[in-house]
Scaffold this motif. Structure first.
Motif, PDB file in Angstrom:
ATOM      1  N   LEU A  20       0.832  -1.201   0.000  1.00 24.76           N
ATOM      2  CA  LEU A  20       0.000   0.000   0.000  1.00 24.76           C
ATOM      3  C   LEU A  20       0.867   1.252   0.000  1.00 24.76           C
ATOM      4  O   LEU A  20       0.598   2.219  -0.709  1.00 24.76           O
ATOM      5  CB  LEU A  20      -0.911   0.018   1.230  1.00 24.76           C
ATOM      6  CG  LEU A  20      -2.117  -0.908   1.242  1.00 24.76           C
ATOM      7  CD1 LEU A  20      -2.787  -0.880   2.594  1.00 24.76           C
ATOM      8  CD2 LEU A  20      -3.092  -0.495   0.152  1.00 24.76           C
ATOM      9  N   VAL A  21       1.921   1.215   0.826  1.00 28.33           N
ATOM     10  CA  VAL A  21       2.818   2.362   0.970  1.00 28.33           C
ATOM     11  C   VAL A  21       4.252   1.881   0.821  1.00 28.33           C
ATOM     12  O   VAL A  21       4.624   0.826   1.337  1.00 28.33           O
ATOM     13  CB  VAL A  21       2.625   3.042   2.347  1.00 28.33           C
ATOM     14  CG1 VAL A  21       3.585   4.216   2.508  1.00 28.33           C
ATOM     15  CG2 VAL A  21       1.191   3.509   2.528  1.00 28.33           C
ATOM     16  N   GLU A  22       5.038   2.644   0.094  1.00 30.28           N
ATOM     17  CA  GLU A  22       6.455   2.350  -0.056  1.00 30.28           C
ATOM     18  C   GLU A  22       7.273   3.533   0.452  1.00 30.28           C
ATOM     19  O   GLU A  22       6.741   4.628   0.659  1.00 30.28           O
ATOM     20  CB  GLU A  22       6.792   2.075  -1.525  1.00 30.28           C
ATOM     21  CG  GLU A  22       6.091   0.853  -2.099  1.00 30.28           C
ATOM     22  CD  GLU A  22       6.444   0.617  -3.549  1.00 30.28           C
ATOM     23  OE1 GLU A  22       6.995   1.558  -4.181  1.00 30.28           O
ATOM     24  OE2 GLU A  22       6.169  -0.485  -4.057  1.00 30.28           O
ATOM     25  N   VAL A  23       8.547   3.298   0.666  1.00 27.69           N
ATOM     26  CA  VAL A  23       9.443   4.339   1.148  1.00 27.69           C
ATOM     27  C   VAL A  23      10.273   4.869  -0.017  1.00 27.69           C
ATOM     28  O   VAL A  23      10.987   4.106  -0.679  1.00 27.69           O
ATOM     29  CB  VAL A  23      10.365   3.816   2.267  1.00 27.69           C
ATOM     30  CG1 VAL A  23      11.323   4.925   2.730  1.00 27.69           C
ATOM     31  CG2 VAL A  23       9.540   3.297   3.442  1.00 27.69           C
ATOM     32  N   ASP A  24      10.166   6.170  -0.272  1.00 29.32           N
ATOM     33  CA  ASP A  24      10.931   6.818  -1.320  1.00 29.32           C
ATOM     34  C   ASP A  24      12.245   7.312  -0.735  1.00 29.32           C
ATOM     35  O   ASP A  24      12.272   8.212   0.114  1.00 29.32           O
ATOM     36  CB  ASP A  24      10.126   7.992  -1.889  1.00 29.32           C
ATOM     37  CG  ASP A  24      10.850   8.680  -3.043  1.00 29.32           C
ATOM     38  OD1 ASP A  24      11.918   8.181  -3.456  1.00 29.32           O
ATOM     39  OD2 ASP A  24      10.347   9.721  -3.527  1.00 29.32           O
ATOM     40  N   ARG A  25      13.334   6.706  -1.173  1.00 26.91           N
ATOM     41  CA  ARG A  25      14.655   7.059  -0.651  1.00 26.91           C
ATOM     42  C   ARG A  25      15.468   7.897  -1.639  1.00 26.91           C
ATOM     43  O   ARG A  25      16.688   8.002  -1.504  1.00 26.91           O
ATOM     44  CB  ARG A  25      15.426   5.783  -0.295  1.00 26.91           C
ATOM     45  CG  ARG A  25      14.670   4.871   0.666  1.00 26.91           C
ATOM     46  CD  ARG A  25      15.487   3.629   1.012  1.00 26.91           C
ATOM     47  NE  ARG A  25      14.743   2.694   1.836  1.00 26.91           N
ATOM     48  CZ  ARG A  25      14.610   2.787   3.160  1.00 26.91           C
ATOM     49  NH1 ARG A  25      15.226   3.784   3.795  1.00 26.91           N
ATOM     50  NH2 ARG A  25      13.905   1.901   3.837  1.00 26.91           N
ATOM     51  N   SER A  26      14.785   8.455  -2.622  1.00 27.69           N
ATOM     52  CA  SER A  26      15.512   9.229  -3.626  1.00 27.69           C
ATOM     53  C   SER A  26      16.019  10.557  -3.079  1.00 27.69           C
ATOM     54  O   SER A  26      17.017  11.085  -3.544  1.00 27.69           O
ATOM     55  CB  SER A  26      14.614   9.487  -4.842  1.00 27.69           C
ATOM     56  OG  SER A  26      13.449  10.193  -4.460  1.00 27.69           O
ATOM     57  N   GLY A  27      15.322  11.121  -2.107  1.00 26.08           N
ATOM     58  CA  GLY A  27      15.730  12.391  -1.542  1.00 26.08           C
ATOM     59  C   GLY A  27      16.654  12.231  -0.356  1.00 26.08           C
ATOM     60  O   GLY A  27      17.052  11.125   0.023  1.00 26.08           O
ATOM     61  N   ILE A  47      15.835  12.854   2.707  1.00 30.60           N
ATOM     62  CA  ILE A  47      15.067  12.280   3.805  1.00 30.60           C
ATOM     63  C   ILE A  47      14.073  11.283   3.229  1.00 30.60           C
ATOM     64  O   ILE A  47      13.252  11.644   2.377  1.00 30.60           O
ATOM     65  CB  ILE A  47      14.322  13.382   4.595  1.00 30.60           C
ATOM     66  CG1 ILE A  47      15.318  14.389   5.164  1.00 30.60           C
ATOM     67  CG2 ILE A  47      13.482  12.753   5.711  1.00 30.60           C
ATOM     68  CD1 ILE A  47      14.655  15.538   5.897  1.00 30.60           C
ATOM     69  N   PRO A  48      14.138  10.024   3.635  1.00 32.77           N
ATOM     70  CA  PRO A  48      13.160   9.044   3.136  1.00 32.77           C
ATOM     71  C   PRO A  48      11.741   9.458   3.511  1.00 32.77           C
ATOM     72  O   PRO A  48      11.504   9.964   4.608  1.00 32.77           O
ATOM     73  CB  PRO A  48      13.571   7.748   3.854  1.00 32.77           C
ATOM     74  CG  PRO A  48      14.987   7.959   4.245  1.00 32.77           C
ATOM     75  CD  PRO A  48      15.125   9.416   4.546  1.00 32.77           C
ATOM     76  N   ARG A  49      10.802   9.248   2.585  1.00 36.84           N
ATOM     77  CA  ARG A  49       9.417   9.619   2.871  1.00 36.84           C
ATOM     78  C   ARG A  49       8.481   8.545   2.316  1.00 36.84           C
ATOM     79  O   ARG A  49       8.771   7.902   1.305  1.00 36.84           O
ATOM     80  CB  ARG A  49       9.077  10.973   2.234  1.00 36.84           C
ATOM     81  CG  ARG A  49       9.241  11.010   0.724  1.00 36.84           C
ATOM     82  CD  ARG A  49       9.070  12.424   0.180  1.00 36.84           C
ATOM     83  NE  ARG A  49       9.187  12.454  -1.280  1.00 36.84           N
ATOM     84  CZ  ARG A  49       8.169  12.276  -2.113  1.00 36.84           C
ATOM     85  NH1 ARG A  49       6.945  12.074  -1.631  1.00 36.84           N
ATOM     86  NH2 ARG A  49       8.345  12.311  -3.423  1.00 36.84           N
TER      87      ARG A  49
END
Length: 392
Positions: A170-177, A179-181
């Motif tokens: 449902l939700v994933e962690v975006d680590r491109s920036g 700060i992960p979001r």
């Protein structure tokens, strides 16, 4: 000697709290885990946090009253008696958790205290009778309300809500920036996010409710004996509950989330809503809520209702005196797919009852949820009868 007994009492209280975490995490977050909304680790973390909030705010009131409502003389809660009471609570709950069946901590704790009360002649039978009456009525209400919803309302409700657990997270962690979001999963819809939020929110409410009543089951005898202060007792009890939620609760999460009945997201919302509403109503009446049994019976009721849905042909053929009836038809669960009209279901719309409702697991759950409180009651009564006759 008193210091050694207190250490033993604290260890037994931790053992009880550990088993409370194991038995209450499943009913609160089993629907969400079974529907694939959250992981078992996330469920344990949420259980730990909201249990503590409930225990720290309202739970202290239950700790103050648990030892005085069921027994006429609170003085029977000596340090030795408190250890025995807690020991039978913990052992009985451990039996249920080991079997993968969440037992009611309230029923088990009250049963152990009742055993003490009967053995000493201090049990308040009127209070006990009122509590037991509601314990019988509430699960029956939960079963039939959920059963009626599953049998007659679920297809329409599912069409309105149109929730379905899509593939992937449902939700994933975006680590491109820097700060992960957290970000939405690739296949996640707005309605699925909304439904998942509701399921998790209700689970958190149930965890909070568990904290308000169940922390007393672990520490009330020791606090009532004057050997343990309130605030340290609450902290100790909540830490023990968290340990149980992260470890042995995995078995009860499997039982309530997967083994009893298949729970798509819409069904998880129904179960959580019905069971939490009944728990809140009982709390308002001042009854120690056995939400483990209520939630379990709600899950069983919904699975039974969906698996035995009655469908009646609306059009009676000319010359027939009564409409045709088929049993077991269910509406489709795919989002956006309209439920077939009653009487127009095809073979593809009629899953086997065993796909939605497991009678064998159900029987095991109901049996163990009655056996566990009985073990604590009979065991405590026998132990205190012997102790007060030959020792104390």
């Amino acid at each position: 000697m008193p210091e050694a007994l207190l250490i033993v009492g604290l260890l037994v209280a931790v053992f009880v709290g550990y088993n409370i975490g194991g038995s209450t995490t499943g009913p609160a977050f089993g629907p969400a885990v079974g529907a694939g909304v959250i992981s078992k680790a996330t469920a344990a973390a949420l259980m730990s946090v909201f249990f503590f909030v409930g225990a720290w705010t309202i739970g202290r009131r239950v700790v103050d009253t648990l030892g005085s409502d069921l027994v006429g003389d609170p003085g029977v809660f000596t340090l030795e008696a408190s250890i025995v009471v807690l020991l039978f609570i913990g052992l009985a709950l451990f039996v249920g958790n080991y079997a993968g069946v969440p037992a009611s901590t309230s029923m088990t704790a009250v049963g152990s205290i009742a055993g003490l009360g009967v053995a000493t002649g201090e049990l308040q039978w009127t209070v006990m009778g009122e509590i037991v009456t509601w314990w019988i009525v509430a699960p029956v209400v939960g079963f039939w309300v959920s059963g009626v919803i599953g049998r007659y309302v679920y297809p329409t409700l599912n069409k309105w809500v149109a929730l379905h657990s899509t593939e992937g997270a449902l939700v994933e962690v975006d680590r491109s920036g820097a700060i992960p979001r957290p970000v939405r999963g690739p296949n996640t819809s707005d309605k699925e996010i909304a439904g998942a939020t509701v399921v998790v929110f209700i689970g958190c409410v149930m965890a909070f409710s568990s904290g308000t009543s169940n922390v007393a089951n672990a520490i009330a005898p020791l606090v009532g004996s004057g050997e343990l202060e309130m605030n340290p007792g609450i902290v100790i009890g909540c830490v023990a509950v968290a340990i149980g939620a992260f470890t042995i609760a995995r078995r009860t999460l499997d039982t309530l989330g997967n083994d009893i009945t298949d729970l798509p997201l819409t069904a998880a919302i129904v179960v959580a809503t019905v069971s939490s509403a009944i728990v809140v109503a009982l709390s308002l009446l001042g009854i120690p809520a056995s939400f483990v049994v209520i939630a379990t019976m709600s899950i069983i009721g919904l699975g039974w209702g969906r698996a035995t849905r009655s469908v009646t042909v609306s059009e009676v053929r000319k010359g027939e005196e009564s409409p045709r009836v088929s049993v077991g038809a269910l509406a489709a669960d795919e989002p956006g797919e309209a439920a077939p009209e009653i009487g127009e279901e095809g073979p593809e719309d009629i899953p086997q009852a065993s796909d939605l409702f497991d009678p064998e697991t159900t029987g095991r759950v109901i049996l163990m949820q009655n056996v566990v409180p009985l073990l604590s009651t009979v065991g405590a009564y026998a132990a205190f009868t012997v102790l007060y006759t030959f020792w104390w």
